[in-house]
Structures are given as structure tokens and as C-alpha cells.
Design an enzyme around this catalytic site. Structure first.
Site, mmCIF file in Angstrom:
data_model
loop_
_atom_site.group_PDB
_atom_site.id
_atom_site.type_symbol
_atom_site.label_atom_id
_atom_site.label_comp_id
_atom_site.label_asym_id
_atom_site.label_seq_id
_atom_site.Cartn_x
_atom_site.Cartn_y
_atom_site.Cartn_z
ATOM 1 N N LYS A 54 -18.289 -7.708 37.458
ATOM 2 C CA LYS A 54 -17.499 -8.989 36.722
ATOM 3 C C LYS A 54 -16.307 -9.405 37.855
ATOM 4 C CE LYS A 54 -19.276 -8.143 32.441
ATOM 5 N NZ LYS A 54 -19.261 -7.533 30.873
ATOM 6 N N GLN A 98 -14.677 -4.988 27.550
ATOM 7 C CA GLN A 98 -16.301 -4.507 27.632
ATOM 8 C C GLN A 98 -16.701 -3.530 26.685
ATOM 9 O OE1 GLN A 98 -17.969 -5.159 30.619
ATOM 10 N NE2 GLN A 98 -19.679 -4.175 29.647
ATOM 11 N N ASP A 121 -16.397 -14.301 25.934
ATOM 12 C CA ASP A 121 -17.754 -13.769 25.618
ATOM 13 C C ASP A 121 -18.349 -14.560 24.275
ATOM 14 O OD1 ASP A 121 -18.667 -11.890 26.858
ATOM 15 O OD2 ASP A 121 -17.735 -10.147 26.236
#
Ligand code: NDP
Length: 283
Positions: A54, A98, A121
Site C-alpha cells: 500500500k 491494517q 477503507d
């Protein structure tokens, strides 16, 4: 006839190029790049690889990115404190925690602490609620968003089609079903208690499998010409990566199908970049 392959790598490259172009414009206008902060807790090796990917993707499109790494024994309050600090940081437009987090950390409390406008997200209750109620301006979850873009690029307009989504998780199945509904598909959501999965899939013009079981969806279940999207990621004992659909058999009936790897996977990171740019532009 063999199905068209929906090439996620190619579509993801297109999305990244769009984001890189828009980022240049953003920098000219605002005098700073969009910024993404990734919070990682503990030493899960897969998480380490994902986060590295990422950060690299951010660098390639010209974003500012930073990783905040906390030790394996960090407690909820410590992780929440990092998130709150990032909420206030003017250089940061997107915050990604994460997952999975170590067991002692309350995942929901951490996700709830992210400012909804920085929740790239799309997992925050506010963003999930905006999707559910059809409100504008919310941030949508990356994997479902990537699937919608793949369908669009593959020439599949969901309007009036029958879509079957297998899996009802909060990160894939449910938000995807809502996006398909928003695009005027007639949507059925299947799960582990669905009595006759084959019968549901046989009627579907669009099939999305998001379960995590190799060859769950068999080739002869696929309606001729259907769009088949395989979200599953399963590692076989021989190390090979496969999806949830029996690809070789399904591609003989489907009109178009995503491979694993190289289908949905690359789209998820590309949409994370798009979401971060959207969040930066909205601030
Ligand atoms: P979850 O484990 O959270 O959800 C799996 C879903 O599958 C559940 O709703 C479960 O039903 C359902 N299910 C399990 N067994 C069956 C069965 N026999 N028949 C029908 N449904 C069943 O998984 P995620 O949604 O997080 O992920 C799904 C897959 O997608 C995984 O392989 C994951 O690795 C992959 N993934 C890939 C991404 C990508 O970028 N390509 C991103 C995210 C996930 P129930 O609710 O009843 O238990």
C-alpha cells in the site's frame, strides 16, 4: 465458448494512472500531496507485506504516506490514541488500520475512532450507514468499489440483472450487495445457511463469490453468458493461489470471469488510492 477474462491488473493500472493525474492537479491547487497513514499493530507477516504494498502504491501515484507501527502487545487505548492524533493531522487525508489486530485490541473501538471523512477503507458506521441509506458523499469500501469498476470496464451494466452475492461480510458481501442494488440489480445474498446455493447461482446473470473456499462454485452452476467475479483468495497445499470458483470449468460457460490472482485483488489497492484522493479533495 471460453469466457472473456476480466483483467483486474489492467483496470487497476488504469485507475492508478487516473489517480496519478488527478494528484498532480491536487498538488498544483493545494500545494501539498494527498496523505495516507497506515496503522499496523504487531508482527503478522501478511499484514507487513500488505502494508508495504500500500505504501509503495501511494508513492507511485505521488501521495505522501506514512506507517505507524505499534508493538504486538499494544492495548486498545494506545491504538486509538494514534488514530486520534492522525484525525487531527492536517497532512493526513486517509487513515487505514491494517486488520487483523492482535486479540487484546478491540477492533470495533479502533475503527470507530477514525474520523469518518478520513475512513478510506469505508468501514466506519457513518460510511456504512451512508451506503445503506443511499446518501451522497460517503466513502465506499475498497473491494466492493473495485468490483463495481471491474463490471463497468467489462461492459456489464447491473441494471435489471439478477445478481447473486455469496458471502455476507461487512467488508465485501454486504456492501457489494448494496452497491449492486444501487445500480438497479435484483440482488440475492447467499451465505453458509443458504439451503441450495447451486439453484441460486444457476439463475444469476452476475455471480460474486466472496467466501474463502476453493472450488465452492462449480462450473456447471454458471448460467451461460454470466459475469463471474471471484473475490476469494485461497492457498492450496501446493502453494498455488486460487479463488472460490472452479475457474477452468466456469470459464466454459461464463461470458466474462475474473481470474485469481489478477482479478479483484489488484482493484482493492487501486480503489484505496482513489478513496484517499476523494477524501483529500473533500477536505
Ligand atoms: P468472511 O469469512 O468474513 O465471510 C465469508 C462468508 O462466506 C460468510 O458470510 C459465510 O457465511 C459465507 N460462507 C461460508 N461458507 C459458505 C458456504 N459453504 N456456502 C455459502 N456461503 C458460505 O470473509 P470475507 O468476506 O472477509 O472474505 C471472503 C474471501 O474474499 C476470502 O477468501 C478473503 O481472503 C477474500 N478477500 C479478498 C479481497 C481482495 O482484495 N481480493 C478483499 C477481501 C477479502 P456466514 O455469514 O453464514 O458464516
Amino acid at each position: 465458448m471460453s469466457a472473456r477474462i476480466l483483467d483486474g491488473k489492467a483496470v487497476a493500472a488504469k485507475v492508478r494512472a487516473e489517480v496519478a493525474r488527478e494528484t498532480q492537479r491536487f498538488v498544483e491547487q493545494r500545494g501539498r500531496p494527498p496523505g495516507l497513514a497506515v496503522v499496523r499493530v504487531g508482527n503478522d507477516p501478511a499484514s507487513q507485506i500488505y502494508v508495504r504494498g500500500k505504501i509503495k502504491a501511494c508513492q507511485e501515484v505521488g501521495f505522501h504516506s506514512e506507517e505507524h507501527h505499534l508493538p504486538e502487545d499494544a492495548v486498545t487505548a494506545e491504538v486509538v490514541a494514534v488514530v486520534r492524533r492522525l484525525n487531527e493531522d492536517p497532512e493526513i487525508d486517509g487513515i487505514l488500520v491494517q486488520l487483523p489486530l492482535p486479540r487484546q485490541v478491540d477492533e470495533q473501538a479502533v475503527l470507530d475512532a477514525i474520523a469518518p471523512e478520513k475512513d478510506v477503507d469505508g468501514f466506519h458506521l457513518v460510511n456504512a450507514g451512508k451506503l445503506l441509506t443511499g446518501r451522497r458523499g460517503g466513502i465506499r469500501a475498497c473491494t466492493p468499489l473495485g468490483i463495481m469498476r471491474l463490471l463497468e470496464e467489462g461492459g456489464c451494466d447491473p441494471r435489471g440483472k439478477k445478481a447473486v452475492v455469496i458471502g455476507r461480510s461487512n467488508i465485501v458481501g454486504k456492501p457489494l450487495a448494496l452497491l449492486l442494488l444501487e445500480a438497479d440489480a435484483t440482488v440475492t445474498i447467499c451465505h453458509s445457511k443458504t439451503p441450495d446455493l447451486a439453484a441460486e447461482v444457476r439463475q444469476a446473470d452476475i455471480v460474486v463469490a466472496a467466501v474463502g473456499r476453493p472450488k465452492l462454485v462449480q462450473g456447471d452452476w454458471i448460467k451461460e453468458g454470466a459475469f463471474v467475479v471471484d473475490v476469494g483468495i485461497n492457498r492450496l497445499p501446493d502453494g498455488k493461489l486460487v479463488g472460490d470458483v472452479d475457474f477452468e470449468a466456469a470459464k466454459e460457460r461464463a461470458g466474462a470471469i475474473t481470474p485469481v490472482p489478477g482479478g479483484v485483488g489488484p482493484m482493492t489497492i487501486a480503489m484505496l488510492l482513489a478513496n484517499t484522493l476523494q477524501a483529500a479533495s473533500a477536505r
